[in-house]
Design a protein around this motif. Structure first.
Motif, PDB file in Angstrom:
ATOM      1  N   PHE A   1       0.826  -1.175  -0.024  1.00 28.52           N
ATOM      2  CA  PHE A   1       0.022   0.087   0.055  1.00 28.52           C
ATOM      3  C   PHE A   1       0.820   1.070  -0.006  1.00 28.52           C
ATOM      4  N   ILE A   2       1.948   1.176   0.745  1.00 24.56           N
ATOM      5  CA  ILE A   2       2.759   2.352   0.844  1.00 24.56           C
ATOM      6  C   ILE A   2       3.422   2.665  -0.755  1.00 24.56           C
ATOM      7  N   ILE A   3       3.926   1.628  -1.208  1.00 20.76           N
ATOM      8  CA  ILE A   3       4.502   1.656  -2.413  1.00 20.76           C
ATOM      9  C   ILE A   3       3.363   2.177  -3.570  1.00 20.76           C
ATOM     10  N   PHE A   4       2.113   1.816  -3.424  1.00 21.88           N
ATOM     11  CA  PHE A   4       1.042   1.983  -4.389  1.00 21.88           C
ATOM     12  C   PHE A   4       0.811   3.718  -4.289  1.00 21.88           C
ATOM     13  N   VAL A   5       0.610   4.046  -2.975  1.00 23.10           N
ATOM     14  CA  VAL A   5       0.438   5.527  -2.701  1.00 23.10           C
ATOM     15  C   VAL A   5       1.668   6.335  -3.139  1.00 23.10           C
ATOM     16  N   GLY A   6       2.955   5.920  -2.936  1.00 23.04           N
ATOM     17  CA  GLY A   6       3.993   6.676  -3.522  1.00 23.04           C
ATOM     18  C   GLY A   6       3.967   6.903  -4.755  1.00 23.04           C
ATOM     19  N   VAL A   7       3.716   5.731  -5.888  1.00 23.53           N
ATOM     20  CA  VAL A   7       3.951   5.901  -7.199  1.00 23.53           C
ATOM     21  C   VAL A   7       2.627   6.528  -7.603  1.00 23.53           C
ATOM     22  N   ARG A   8       1.459   6.447  -6.963  1.00 24.49           N
ATOM     23  CA  ARG A   8       0.392   7.497  -7.299  1.00 24.49           C
ATOM     24  C   ARG A   8       0.815   9.207  -7.182  1.00 24.49           C
ATOM     25  N   ASN A   9       1.256   9.389  -6.044  1.00 27.16           N
ATOM     26  CA  ASN A   9       1.757  10.660  -5.808  1.00 27.16           C
ATOM     27  C   ASN A   9       2.776  11.108  -6.807  1.00 27.16           C
ATOM     28  N   TYR A  10       3.613  10.559  -7.235  1.00 30.88           N
ATOM     29  CA  TYR A  10       4.745  10.602  -7.859  1.00 30.88           C
ATOM     30  C   TYR A  10       4.164  10.985  -9.423  1.00 30.88           C
ATOM     31  N   ASN A  11       3.437  10.331  -9.998  1.00 27.84           N
ATOM     32  CA  ASN A  11       2.648  10.305 -11.054  1.00 27.84           C
ATOM     33  C   ASN A  11       1.790  11.620 -11.329  1.00 27.84           C
TER      34      ASN A  11
END
Length: 123
Positions: A50-60
């Motif tokens: 979940f942390i990785i998923f949120v980080g990728v979404r914020n990055y994009n």
């Protein structure tokens, strides 16, 4: 268990049913330990995912908005610090002097000057 009992031949010794080697000292807790570890491992991996998923979404999202994701916080802080909202307020006299200077340099028209002056005086 009787083979290790030093009192087994003593007639006054009574065995009160001490726990033998066949039961584990922690009982059900130690029997369920692998299940608890499996549940913990699954929950831990879900949290990391979940942390990785949120980080990728914020990055994009920050890339689509035109920001560098690695300097986003600094960029936003700089913009906020340079905004008019955080700038110190000028008093009425300073604002009127700036308005007169704009009129003298012919940056604004006399009509714009009059409207702005009236707005400053009525605030």
């Amino acid at each position: 268990m009787d083979e290790f009992n030093p009192f087994r031949d003593d007639p006054e010794f009574t065995d009160f049913g001490m726990i033998g080697q066949e039961t584990s000292p922690g009982g059900a807790v130690f029997d369920a330990f692998p299940v608890f570890m499996l549940v913990f491992a699954v929950l831990f991996m879900a949290a990391v995912g979940f942390i990785i998923f949120v980080g990728v979404r914020n990055y994009n999202a920050s890339r689509r908005a035109g920001f560098d994701p690695f300097t986003l916080q600094t960029e936003l802080a700089t913009r906020a610090a340079n905004s008019r909202m955080l700038a110190p307020q000028q008093n009425r006299e300073q604002r009127l002097a700036e308005l007169s200077d704009l009129l003298a340099r012919q940056v604004i028209t006399r009509e714009e000057y009059d409207k702005a002056r009236l707005k400053i005086l009525t605030e």
